[in-house]
Scaffold this motif. Sequence first.
Motif, PDB file in Angstrom:
ATOM      1  N   LEU A 230       0.674  -1.140   0.004  1.00 28.32           N
ATOM      2  CA  LEU A 230       0.046   0.069   0.014  1.00 28.32           C
ATOM      3  C   LEU A 230       0.984   1.353   0.022  1.00 28.32           C
ATOM      4  O   LEU A 230       0.491   2.263  -0.652  1.00 28.32           O
ATOM      5  CB  LEU A 230      -0.957  -0.167   1.271  1.00 28.32           C
ATOM      6  CG  LEU A 230      -1.889  -1.143   1.313  1.00 28.32           C
ATOM      7  CD1 LEU A 230      -2.750  -1.178   2.493  1.00 28.32           C
ATOM      8  CD2 LEU A 230      -2.889  -0.900   0.150  1.00 28.32           C
TER       9      LEU A 230
ATOM     10  N   LEU B 168       2.130   1.872  -3.579  1.00 28.31           N
ATOM     11  CA  LEU B 168       1.242   2.166  -4.522  1.00 28.31           C
ATOM     12  C   LEU B 168       0.845   3.750  -4.026  1.00 28.31           C
ATOM     13  O   LEU B 168       0.043   4.291  -4.769  1.00 28.31           O
ATOM     14  CB  LEU B 168       0.007   1.352  -4.349  1.00 28.31           C
ATOM     15  CG  LEU B 168      -0.081  -0.061  -4.961  1.00 28.31           C
ATOM     16  CD1 LEU B 168      -1.275  -0.893  -4.692  1.00 28.31           C
ATOM     17  CD2 LEU B 168       0.523   0.143  -6.350  1.00 28.31           C
TER      18      LEU B 168
ATOM     19  N   LEU C 249      -0.776   5.012  -1.523  1.00 28.72           N
ATOM     20  CA  LEU C 249      -2.019   5.260  -0.822  1.00 28.72           C
ATOM     21  C   LEU C 249      -1.936   5.743   0.600  1.00 28.72           C
ATOM     22  O   LEU C 249      -0.851   5.437   1.404  1.00 28.72           O
ATOM     23  CB  LEU C 249      -2.692   3.700  -0.733  1.00 28.72           C
ATOM     24  CG  LEU C 249      -3.202   3.168  -1.935  1.00 28.72           C
ATOM     25  CD1 LEU C 249      -3.615   1.746  -1.628  1.00 28.72           C
ATOM     26  CD2 LEU C 249      -4.038   4.030  -2.837  1.00 28.72           C
ATOM     27  N   PRO C 250      -2.817   6.770   0.811  1.00 24.55           N
ATOM     28  CA  PRO C 250      -2.736   7.407   2.327  1.00 24.55           C
ATOM     29  C   PRO C 250      -2.909   6.328   3.369  1.00 24.55           C
ATOM     30  O   PRO C 250      -3.478   5.539   3.053  1.00 24.55           O
ATOM     31  CB  PRO C 250      -3.906   8.398   2.034  1.00 24.55           C
ATOM     32  CG  PRO C 250      -4.980   7.897   1.092  1.00 24.55           C
ATOM     33  CD  PRO C 250      -4.019   7.018   0.211  1.00 24.55           C
TER      34      PRO C 250
ATOM     35  N   PHE D 124      -6.785   4.941   3.900  1.00 27.02           N
ATOM     36  CA  PHE D 124      -7.049   3.985   3.121  1.00 27.02           C
ATOM     37  C   PHE D 124      -6.312   2.625   3.552  1.00 27.02           C
ATOM     38  O   PHE D 124      -6.955   1.614   3.477  1.00 27.02           O
ATOM     39  CB  PHE D 124      -6.636   4.232   1.697  1.00 27.02           C
ATOM     40  CG  PHE D 124      -7.270   3.398   0.642  1.00 27.02           C
ATOM     41  CD1 PHE D 124      -8.628   3.477   0.302  1.00 27.02           C
ATOM     42  CD2 PHE D 124      -6.564   2.299   0.070  1.00 27.02           C
ATOM     43  CE1 PHE D 124      -9.212   2.382  -0.534  1.00 27.02           C
ATOM     44  CE2 PHE D 124      -7.083   1.540  -0.671  1.00 27.02           C
ATOM     45  CZ  PHE D 124      -8.538   1.707  -0.908  1.00 27.02           C
ATOM     46  N   GLN D 125      -5.054   2.770   4.242  1.00 24.81           N
ATOM     47  CA  GLN D 125      -4.257   1.626   4.513  1.00 24.81           C
ATOM     48  C   GLN D 125      -4.876   0.655   5.468  1.00 24.81           C
ATOM     49  O   GLN D 125      -5.247  -0.224   5.572  1.00 24.81           O
ATOM     50  CB  GLN D 125      -2.673   1.884   4.994  1.00 24.81           C
ATOM     51  CG  GLN D 125      -1.914   2.399   3.831  1.00 24.81           C
ATOM     52  CD  GLN D 125      -0.684   2.936   4.249  1.00 24.81           C
ATOM     53  OE1 GLN D 125      -0.197   2.537   5.305  1.00 24.81           O
ATOM     54  NE2 GLN D 125      -0.108   3.966   3.550  1.00 24.81           N
TER      55      GLN D 125
END
Length: 321
Positions: free
Chosen positions: A274, A277, A279-280, A283-284
């Motif tokens: 994650l 990628l 992602l914040p 979101f993780q």
Amino acid sequence: MKRVLKNSLITLLLPIAVYSVFLIASFKRFGNVNTAYTIFLQSIIPTITAYAYAFIHISGLFDFTIGSRIIISGLIGGIASAQYGLTGLILGTLIASLAAALLTGVLNWLCKIPSLILTMALTMVFEIIGKKISGRFSFVTIDYQYAVLGTAPQIIFVLIVSAGLFYCIINYTEFSFHMRAIGSDEVVAKNAGIKVQKIKIGSFLIGSIFVAIAAVLTISQSGSIGAQTNLGSASLLFKPLMGIIIAMVLRPFCNLTFGIFISQLMLNTIFVGLIALGLPDTFQNIVLGGFLLIIMVGSNSLEWIKEKRVRQKKIAPEIAG
């Protein structure tokens, strides 16, 4: 034996499947053997921390102090290494870990309050002590020559020894069976003659051996360890705790020792994936929570299917008759 091997291989496919998802999503980052090797190495300390927490979990307790005990043990071990080298690092960490665990276990016995509340308060106390010990800059460093256990292949050897020790204690000791009995039903265990408080204190003390190992590896891997405040040390608990929960779900397929390692490998793959990628953090957490939910729902569904098949086998002869 064949069944155990088959189930272990099936369990091993779980982190491979998770890694494959990120491999498809970002082949450039994950299509490299070094990435998989790094994920493996980063899973070692959470695995050993989970071994430490497993004794508490099996006994039916909750321990918020694991992270703070790792930090305070590492700080004291780091200070001792300045005078006594690698021996001082190991012994200082072990003695500090045992002392903190003994204090936690005895207070849990004397205070008669929920372990969650007690250990949360103790976490703040240990953090303050760690802050005082660490001095002006709030961290302790060690000489690189004493940090050998935090590098490969030594850290892999430490994992193997730790896993072997945990496996033997969990599967072949009377203490382990008493822990399980207390965790299942404390009143029944007490009526059966098991010394409940003695076993609970013992679970803290035996777990502290693995806390000390995790502390040595933590300070050795980075060359330093910093004090935490405002329950910041609790972050060291979350991944191991999630790993234990997943490992408990996987117990029909593999033993707890292997299950904890596989769980940490999966979780670490997700974390690294994650982040890779972009992602914040929010979101993780959503993805990790969803992953844990899927594992638990899937396990419950399998158990329901097995129970249904057993009932059908019992009913079948009656219908035929």
